[in-house]
Structures are given as structure tokens and as C-alpha cells.
Design an enzyme around this catalytic site. Structure first.
Site, PDB file in Angstrom:
ATOM      1  N   HIS A 360      16.568  61.693  42.014  1.00 34.10           N
ATOM      2  CA  HIS A 360      17.716  61.970  41.132  1.00 34.10           C
ATOM      3  C   HIS A 360      18.109  60.785  40.269  1.00 34.10           C
ATOM      4  CE1 HIS A 360      19.105  65.779  43.093  1.00 34.10           C
ATOM      5  NE2 HIS A 360      18.522  65.240  44.150  1.00 34.10           N
ATOM      6  N   LYS A 552      33.836  62.842  35.101  1.00 32.34           N
ATOM      7  CA  LYS A 552      32.658  62.559  35.923  1.00 32.34           C
ATOM      8  C   LYS A 552      32.922  61.238  36.631  1.00 32.34           C
ATOM      9  CE  LYS A 552      30.152  62.884  32.058  1.00 32.34           C
ATOM     10  NZ  LYS A 552      28.885  63.553  32.114  1.00 32.34           N
ATOM     11  N   ARG A 553      32.052  60.834  37.555  1.00 31.16           N
ATOM     12  CA  ARG A 553      32.227  59.531  38.189  1.00 31.16           C
ATOM     13  C   ARG A 553      32.315  58.447  37.103  1.00 31.16           C
ATOM     14  NH1 ARG A 553      32.364  59.144  43.993  1.00 31.16           N
ATOM     15  NH2 ARG A 553      32.100  56.931  43.555  1.00 31.16           N
ATOM     16  N   LYS A 558      27.572  55.702  32.265  1.00 31.85           N
ATOM     17  CA  LYS A 558      28.117  56.934  31.679  1.00 31.85           C
ATOM     18  C   LYS A 558      29.013  56.631  30.469  1.00 31.85           C
ATOM     19  CE  LYS A 558      28.030  59.327  36.160  1.00 31.85           C
ATOM     20  NZ  LYS A 558      27.237  60.563  36.087  1.00 31.85           N
ATOM     21  N   THR A 663      25.076  67.714  35.327  1.00 34.04           N
ATOM     22  CA  THR A 663      25.251  69.144  35.573  1.00 34.04           C
ATOM     23  C   THR A 663      26.590  69.610  35.002  1.00 34.04           C
ATOM     24  OG1 THR A 663      25.890  68.421  37.784  1.00 34.04           O
ATOM     25  CG2 THR A 663      23.787  69.563  37.587  1.00 34.04           C
ATOM     26  N   LYS A 667      28.078  73.081  32.858  1.00 34.21           N
ATOM     27  CA  LYS A 667      29.277  73.873  33.174  1.00 34.21           C
ATOM     28  C   LYS A 667      30.141  74.059  31.921  1.00 34.21           C
ATOM     29  CE  LYS A 667      28.986  71.908  37.705  1.00 34.21           C
ATOM     30  NZ  LYS A 667      29.335  70.755  38.530  1.00 34.21           N
TER      31      LYS A 667
END
Ligand code: H53
Length: 824
Positions: A360, A552-553, A558, A663, A667
Site C-alpha cells: 500500500h 484525510k490523515r 498529502k 479512496t 467517495k
């Protein structure tokens, strides 16, 4: 036993009965929590019927089964999901109304099962949902942490504060079945001796050390439109030694319970790191405890079917969700050789036909390595086995290619001081198939991370299975109005299990009536989120503004930092505009959410910066409410269910090549939200499916990132001029005053002295351009509506049903079980 009936009278009777008999409550004096619990027990009874039927069908058919081993399952709440899957939500709503309660209020009483950090854990939950829906003989195995991911508070200074998540509080958990009879011993420490077995052969034997017990708890996972119900078996650690009476009688009360406490501590907490290795002894023990208990259980079940060991790979597939369960490889080898008496090669042949490994991440800081001395201490026999696996593997590699550099590169043991076990390499060597989670990521896995392994094994062993999400929770349940519109438009709910049907919406994309209905639903979802924000954070946001969301985290890769820097740029520009010019501005609400690992200093600084900027922007009346910034604390699955349907734009802006898939991108788009994203992870495939005109993409491409980093290393970082202005405004104390400004020094240094590893400066201009394009496009409501409809219409591919089927066909070689037939 007669099956449960789903009429109102029966449901009400069941709820009252559980209130009295299970909860021991007076039915005339019930609060919301008690009624939630009684309702949950009544739903559980219905689920249980399906659970039993499914397990019986699998038992009878005795097919090949798959076990999904994951240290994390981020399940969220169960009641609403079960009501939807059993298709009884409406009748339950009426039943509890008759009892004087509102079902939506009751649903809020449930605590999230938050046994995971982020994407990896939620993916596991989506796959269990799909496996149950598709009637696959698949079980999840995981750990029953007493404390899930911590609760995040934001204090008045804007910092993250962590609080324990004791989700299994005194109220009990209706969604698990303790299996008192399913217990196994797990060993740690000790030494290795040589023993002669009954055949006169000499075998290694792991002796001495400590032992704890693993006890099973089963969590039913409802499928949709099936009688099937899946299962996640979670292990809790218990002491093998009961109360120590000798210490108790000596008056040493602490000691009398010390063993029990120590043993139970093992599965007490989930490590709160996402995409980051910690290397603590307790974590290694958790990993071994998990795989030891799971394998004992799998083997116990296999042995009941009276098959020979050689048939094991025809009956059992084990998927390793990341490297966290990789110790299962040496553990199965140990069981087969030391305990079952197979010779090494026969055992290794079995092992390598059972396991498959999902990678991952390619981030170096996330790749698990365990120090050899630590592993030797805790798992002495496994360490020997890992050495042997490595030796035999390197001998084979050497036969093909005697390049010493290559041997060093592929060795499972890294020759550092101390030596390290490279878990990802062990996983590759011990598995028959390795998969990445999106096309670009799987490519990087082949060409970079495991390049040398690809040249040894050949490319076939390395495949891609792009992640998927369950449409049940992420549309059917979370967005009821859109669900109803889609169902009405497509003439039924076949799409819920055949997500490609959404393509049928394409022909309505230009239809003005349909667009109006569609956008109205979006507005309603934004109103719902705005009300939540008002009620919980006391910030007023206008639902007619463009909702721009990044949840998100919090992680440097990110790039939430880039987002807030962009917000500052927007704010400063707004300040310069005349009243006339402002009329043309698209009002924005920028929403952030996500947890930082408690020890991740830079990420915590980003949270502090966002909150400091929010404080200034939200209280500046001079910008006419054209910009609002909101930090939603304690982002979790249940909040996501409210947030996701409310986005106009969501940001997925990782440095290219760093986000394996993502992911949440799926969504948002499934719910008609557009993406502002980089050419990274699954964004790329989303673009391919929905059309590039329906996504805002920008930024450096993955194959250029290394060059830019190299350039920066030798020539320094050239800070983008707009970014320079933004950084100066932070440094000058515009946000929080001069004292606060110094707090942000180390954060700003990550762009300048640190070498801007995540390319924020290099991408900043393109990011701002893309944001301008978003603003412009949003002004044309019809054009936007069309894009939004086409987003949802193109998302069929990203169903977890498609992904799970791919795993079943390409890796596990399993087929669905015929549950209905078995039930007759
Ligand atoms: O796994 C998700 C990906 C996402 C990736 C994430 C992940 C974790 O949440 C934790 C550890 C890890 O190695 C990877 O970051 O890109 O979508 C599911 O595959």
C-alpha cells in the site's frame, strides 16, 4: 427456531424485550442510549440468522476459503449499515417512533468502531462488505483493540490534543460475539532447542518464554441483497495465569493481578501511525500475536476437513494487508517444519502457494523493518527461519546472477547496524502474488520498489488491483436523497450491487430538470453539513458557497500545507479587491479534517496553522464572508458520512508518486463532488473513467519528481513569488501575532532549508491556476451540474465489489458460496 419477523409489532416487541431482558431496564424509563442498544440487539438477532446460515453453507460446501489478515479494520458504526443491508430501515423508523423515539437520534448514540488509522483500515472494511455481499467464503482477521484511534480535540490555541478512545465502555458492544471457547496460546521470548520426534528425526523446537492467550470475538458483517453475512474475527489478549493467590495472601495486591494486566495490555491500543513505522517492541508482539492466533484458527478449521497438508493451498488463501501480518510467513513455515514434521522444501512450497501480499505504500518511512536483535529476543525461532528463507532465496538468485550488489539489494536482511529484517522483501519472497492498489502505484512497485525482484521472478507475480469502496455505506446509506433519485431514474436499486449501472445517468447530464434535482440534493447535503458546523463549532457558513473539502490523515506528502498556503493567498487577494470586483468572486468555504500521528511534529504544526488562519479569516468582516475556513475535529467514518455528500470540490493533492491510491477521492466523486487533484494514485484512473473535462488536475508528474528534488539539492529551492508573499505574511505575524509567527518557523523551513521535499513551491503556481479554474467553472451552474452528474455516472469501476472480485479471480481462486440453496 422461527425466523424473526420484520413487521412493526414484532420489531417493537423485540426492542422492548431486549430492554427488559438483556439490559435489565424498566420499559417506562428508557433513555436514548438504552433504546439504541435494545434496537441494536434486535437487529443483531436478525443478522445472526443470516450469519449462521452463511457459516453453515460454507461448512457444508467446504470450498477454498480466503482469510484477509489486517491489523486494522476501520468499520465505523454498525446499526445504520445493518438496517440498510437488511432493508428494514423504514419499518424500524416507524417502530421506534411508536415507542417515542427518533431513529436518527438513536443512531447517534453508537460509538464508531475505529480500529484503524485511515485508508488501509477503511479499505479492509469495504472489502469485507463486498465479500459478504458477493457471498464469498471470506473472513477477516484482526485485533480487538480496547482503545481505537485516539479522539482528536482542537484546543483554543488551535493545537491537536489526543484523548483515549475507550470505545468498549461500560455500555458493552452489541456488535460482537465473544467466543469463550475459541482460545489459543501464543508464545514469546524463550530459546530454540533440538528435539528428536517420534519418527526419530531431529527437529528444532521453540521452548520456554512467556505465553498469553488469544480469545476470539466475532463481528458480523452484513451483505446487501443476499442472505449472506460475513465475519471479522478479532483477537483479544488474555492472561493464561489466573489470579496469583500467593501474592494476594502476602498482601501484594498489585502483583496478584500484574500478569493479567500485562497480558491484556498487548491488544490494548491501536498504534496511531498511518504510513509511518514506529519500531516498538509492543507493536512487534502485537503483529506476532495476531498472526499466531489467526493461523492456529485457520489450521484448526482446515484439519476438521480431514485433508492432507499438500491440499492446504487448495483450501486456504491468505491475503496480507500490507506487511503488518508478514510474520505469518515464517510462522506457517515453523508450524509445518517444527510441529507437523514436513521437510523444508515441501513446507515452503505450501507457504508460497497460500500467501499473497498487498503493498500500500512506496514511502520509505512507512516500509516496515524490524531490528534483528529485537526479533531474535522476542521470536528466536522465527529469526532463524527468516535467515534460512533468505539464505535459500539468495542462493537461487546467485545461480541466476552472481552480481554481489544485487544480492545485497534483494537480501531480506539489511546489513545495517543493527541488522534489520526488511518485511516487504520477506512478504514478496513468501507470497505467490504481490499487488499494488492503483495503476500508477503498481507501476512504481514494479519499476522502483521491487525492481530487482521483478527481474528475478518475472513480471507476472506483480499485479495491480485498483482499490474500491462500498457503494452501500458511501452512497446508499450516506446520501439518501441522491440514492432515491438514482434509484428512481434507473428504475430500481440494481445499481447498488452493480455499480456500472450508474452509466445510465449519463443521458440525463444535460437535462435541466434532472440537473435542478441533482443540485438541489447537493445543496441539501451542504445545508446538513453547515448545520453540523454551526451546532458543533459555532461557525456560520453559507451553503450556497463553494464547499472545498480536504479530509484525510494529516501528512506532509498529502500537502494540507499547500492547501492552507493557497487559502492565505486567496485571503490576501480578497483584501485587495474593490466592492465591485468582489461581486464576481465565488464565495468559498474551505473545510479541513484529519488526525496527525501524536509524535508527528510538522503535521501538528500544519493543524495549528490552519486553525490560526481560520481564526483570523472567519473574524474579518472586511471580506464580506467570501471566505471561511473550518477545521472539523476528530474526523472519523461517521463524520465522513456527513462530509462526503456535501462537497463541491475535494482536494487530493499529494506530491505525484506518493499517494498509493487514495479512496476518499472515490467517495467524493461517487457523490457528485468534483476533484481538484494531482496526477497521482487513483486520481488518474478516476480521470480516465469520468473524462478529463470533469476533473481539475495539475502539478508535476511522478516521473519528474526525482529530477526536481535533485535540482533543489544542488541549486537550492527557488520559492515561487506568490508563495513568497504568503510566507512573508505568516512570518510577519499576520496570523496570530509575532509570537505565533515564530512557532511556524520550523514549518516554513521544510520548504526552504529542508529542500521542499514534497514540491509545494514547484507546484504552487499550477495549484493556484487550477483553483482559479474551479472558481470560474462554478459560476456556470448548468455546466457544473453536468460535470457533477458525469462524475457519479463514471464511478462504476471503483466499487469494492469489482475490486474484491478481482482478488477472488486473480489471487485467491475462490468462488461464491450458494447460501440460498444451502438454507433450504
Ligand atoms: O492505504 C490506502 C491507500 C493510500 C495509502 C494507505 C495506507 C495506509 O492508510 C497506511 C499504511 C500504508 O502503507 C498505506 O496511503 O494511498 O489508498 C489503501 O490502499
Amino acid at each position: 427456531m422461527a425466523p424473526k419477523k420484520n413487521d412493526k409489532a414484532s420489531i417493537k416487541k423485540d426492542i422492548v424485550q431486549h430492554s427488559v431482558e438483556t439490559l435489565c431496564r424498566n420499559p417506562y424509563n428508557l433513555d436514548k442510549l438504552a433504546v439504541y442498544q435494545a434496537t441494536a440487539y434486535s437487529v443483531r438477532d436478525r443478522l445472526l440468522e443470516d450469519w449462521n446460515m452463511t457459516q453453515e453453507a460454507i461448512h457444508k460446501e467446504n470450498p477454498k476459503r480466503c482469510y484477509y489478515l489486517s491489523m486494522e479494520f476501520l468499520i465505523g458504526r454498525a446499526l445504520d449499515n445493518a438496517l440498510h443491508c437488511l432493508e428494514v430501515k423504514d419499518v424500524y423508523k416507524e417502530s421506534v417512533k411508536d415507542l417515542g423515539f427518533n431513529l436518527e437520534d438513536l443512531l447517534q448514540q453508537e460509538r464508531d468502531a475505529a480500529l484503524g488509522n485511515g485508508g488501509l483500515g477503511r479499505l479492509a472494511a469495504c472489502y469485507m462488505d463486498a465479500a459478504a455481499t458477493l457471498d464469498y467464503p471470506t473472513w477477516g482477521y484482526g485485533l480487538r483493540y480496547q482503545y481505537g484511534i485516539f479522539k482528536q480535540l482542537i484546543n483554543s490555541d488551535g493545537y491537536q490534543i489526543e484523548m483515549p478512545d475507550y470505545w468498549l465502555d461500560s455500555n458493552g458492544n452489541p456488535w460482537e460475539f465473544p467466543r469463550n471457547d475459541v482460545r489459543y496460546e501464543v508464545q514469546f521470548y524463550g530459546y530454540v532447542a533440538t528435539k528428536v520426534n517420534e519418527k526419530g528425526e531431529s527437529r528444532m523446537s521453540w521452548e520456554g518464554g512467556d505465553r498469553v492467550q488469544a480469545m476470539a470475538y466475532d463481528v458480523p458483517i452484513p451483505g446487501f441483497d443476499t442472505k449472506g453475512c460475513g465475519n471479522i474475527r478479532l483477537w483479544a489478549s488474555k492472561s493464561l495465569k489466573t489470579f496469583d493467590f500467593a501474592s494476594f495472601n502476602d498482601g501484594d495486591y498489585d502483583r496478584s493481578v500484574a500478569d493479567q494486566k500485562n497480558a491484556e495490555n498487548l491488544t490494548s491500543v491501536l498504534y496511531p501511525n498511518d504510513n509511518h513505522l514506529v519500531g516498538k517492541e509492543l507493536r512487534l508482539k502485537q503483529e506476532y500475536f495476531f498472526v499466531s492466533a489467526s493461523l492456529q484458527d485457520i489450521i484448526h478449521r482446515f484439519k476438521r476437513s480431514n485433508c492432507a497438508w499438500k491440499d492446504f493451498p487448495d483450501k486456504v488463501a491468505v491475503q496480507l494487508n500490507d506487511t503488518h501480518p508478514t510474520l505469518a510467513i515464517p510462522e506457517l513455515q515453523r508450524i509445518l517444519v517444527d510441529i507437523e514434521g514436513l521437510d523444508w522444501d515441501a513446507a515452503w512450497d505450501i507457504v508460497t502457494r497460500v500467501f499473497a501480499f498487498t503493498n500500500h505504500t512506496v514511502l520509505p518511512e512507512a516500509l516496515e523493518c524490524w531490528s534483528v536483535p529485537m526479533m531474535e529476543h522476542i521470536l528466536p525461532r522465527h529469526m532463524q527461519i527468516v535467515y534460512d528463507i533468505n539464505l535459500f532465496f539468495l542462493q537461487k538468485v546467485e545461480k541466476m546472477n552472481s552480481d554481489r550488489g544485487l544480492l545485497n539489494r534483494v537480501s531480506i536482511i539489511e546489513e545495517s547496524n543493527p541488522q534489520q529484517v526488511r518485511m516487504a522483501y520477506l512478504a514478496v519472497v513468501g507470497s505467490h502474488t504481490v499487488n499494488g492498489v492503483a495503476a500508477l502505484h503498481s507501476d512504481l512497485v514494479k519499476t522502483e520498489l521491487f525492481k530487482d525482484f521483478v527481474s528475478y521472478y518475472g513480471p507476472e507475480k506483480f499485479i495491480n488491483i485498483t482499490n474500491g469502496i462500498t457503494p452501500r455505506r458511501w452512497l446508499y446509506q450516506a446520501n439518501p436523497d441522491l440514492r432515491d433519485l438514482i434509484t428512481e431514474t434507473l428504475g430500481g436499486n440494481h445499481w447498488v450491487t452493480h455499480l456500472d449501472d450508474l452509466k445510465g445517468l449519463t443521458k440525463y447530464a444535460d437535462d435541466a430538470d434532472f440537473q435542478a434535482k441533482w443540485m438541489n440534493i447537493k445543496l441539501k447535503n451542504k445545508v446538513r453539513l453547515a448545520s453540523w458546523i454551526k451546532a458543533n463549532l459555532d461557525i456560520t457558513v453559507d451553503p450556497r458557497s463553494l464547499f472545498d473539502i480536504q479530509v484525510k490523515r494529516i501528512h506532509e506528502y498529502k500537502r494540507q500545507f499547500m492547501n492552507i498556503l493557497g487559502v492565505i493567498y486567496r485571503y490576501k487577494n480578497l483584501q485587495l479587491l474593490s466592492a465591485e470586483e468582489r461581486k464576481d468572486v465565488t464565495p468559498r468555504v474551505v473545510i479541513f479534517g484529519g488526525k496527525s500521528a501524536p509524535g508527528y511534529y510538522v503535521a501538528k504544526m500544519v493543524i495549528k496553522l490552519i486553525n490560526t488562519v481560520a481564526q483570523v479569516v472567519n473574524n474579518d468582516d472586511s471580506i464580506d464572508g467570501l471566505l471561511k475556513v473550518v477545521y472539523i475535529p476528530d474526523y472519523n467514518v461517521s463524520l465522513a458520512e456527513i462530509i462526503v455528500p456535501a462537497s463541491d470540490i475535494s482536494q487530493h493533492i499529494s506530491t505525484a508518486g506518493t499517494e498509493a491510491a487514495g479512496t476518499s477521492n472515490m467517495k467524493f466523486v461517487l457523490n457528485g463532488g468534483l476533484i481538484l487533484g494531482t496526477v497521482d494514485g487513483a486520481n488518474i484512473e478516476i480521470r480516465d473513467e469520468i473524462g478529463e473535462e470533469n476533473i481539475f488536475m495539475f502539478g508535476t508528474l511522478a516521473d519528474k519528481v526525482a529530477d526536481i528534488r535533485h535540482q533543489q539539492k544542488y541549486h537550492g529551492v527557488e520559492i515561487d513569488p506568490n508563495l513568497q508573499v504568503v510566507l512573508q505574511s505568516i512570518q510577519s505575524g499576520e496570523f496570530g501575532g509575532p509570537e505565533t509567527a515564530s512557532v511556524f518557523g520550523p514549518l516554513i523551513n521544510t520548504l526552504t532549508y529542508g529542500g521542499d521535499y514534497y514540491l509545494i513551491s514547484a507546484d504552487f503556481e499550477k495549484y493556484l491556476d487550477a483553483q482559479d479554474k474551479v472558481d470560474e467553472t462554478y459560476k456556470d451552474t448548468a455546466a457544473w451540474a453536468k460535470k457533477s452528474i458525469l462524475c457519479t455516472a463514471g464511478m462504476g469501476f471503483f466499487s469494492s465489489d469489482r475490486a474484491t472480485r478481482e482478488y477472488a479471480d486473480k489471487i485467491w481462486n475462490i468462488k461464491p458460496v450458494n447460501i440460498k440453496e444451502a438454507a433450504v
